[in-house]
Design an enzyme around this catalytic site. Structure first.
Site: not given
Ligand code: T46
Length: 134
Positions: A48-50, A95
Site C-alpha cells: 500500500f505505497h509507492s 504496489h
C-alpha cells in the site's frame, strides 16, 4: 503498464540448483539493501505505497504471493511463485502484496537504504504526486 520480469539463470546439477544475483549484471542497479518478508498469513495484504526514488527487485525465493502494480493509469496483478524469476518495481508504482502461501519468503533487493521519507503511503497522495511529476 508493462510488467518487468527478470529470468535468472539457474546453475543446476545433480546436487540441486543455485542462482547468483549480481549488481549491475542480472540485477539492474547497485544493491544497497536486501530484506525478506515471511510469516505473512494468506488473508493479509501489505505494501500500500509507492516509492519516490527506490527501485526494487522482488523474488519469491520460497512459496508464492501475488503483487498488484498500479501506475495511476492501469493496474496489473502478477503471481510470483518461482525463485528464478524477479519482478522489477520501479519508482512511482503503487504496489500491494497479497495471497501469501504459508511457506512464502519474499526476498527484496533495493537500490537505496531504508528511508521512510521515500514512501508515499496514501493513495490520493500517490495520484497527486505522479500527476505533478510527469
Ligand atoms: C516495499 C515492499 C515490497 C525497516 O526498518 N527497514 C526496511 O528496510 C524495511 C523494508 C522496512 N523497515 C520497517 C518499516 C516498518 O516499520 O519494517 C516495518 C515494516 O515495513 P512496511 O510496513 O513498509 O512493509 P511492507 O511489507 O508493507 O513493504 C515492504 C517495504 O517496506 C517496501 O519498500 O516496496 O515491502
Amino acid at each position: 503498464m508493462p510488467i518487468k520480469l527478470i529470468n535468472f539463470e539457474i546453475k543446476g546439477d545433480e546436487r540441486g540448483k543455485l542462482i547468483a544475483l549480481e549488481e549491475n549484471k542480472n540485477i539492474p542497479f547497485e544493491i544497497k539493501r536486501v530484506y525478506y518478508i515471511y510469516g505473512t498469513e494468506s488473508g493479509v495484504r501489505r505494501g500500500f505505497h509507492s516509492h519516490k526514488k527506490i527501485e526494487q527487485v522482488l523474488i519469491c525465493t520460497s512459496g508464492s504471493c501475488k503483487i498488484l502494480l498500479d501506475d495511476g493509469h492501469s493496474k496489473e496483478n502478477i503471481e510470483l511463485n518461482s525463485p528464478h524469476q524477479g519482478l522489477i518495481i520501479t519508482k512511482d508504482i503503487w504496489h500491494e502484496m497479497y495471497d501469501f502461501s504459508p511457506n512464502c519468503v519474499l526476498t527484496v533487493l533495493a537500490n537505496q537504504h531504508y528511508d521512510e521519507s521515500d514512501y508515499i503511503r496514501n493513495y490520493a497522495d500517490f495520484l497527486a504526486y505522479i500527476s505533478q511529476n510527469k
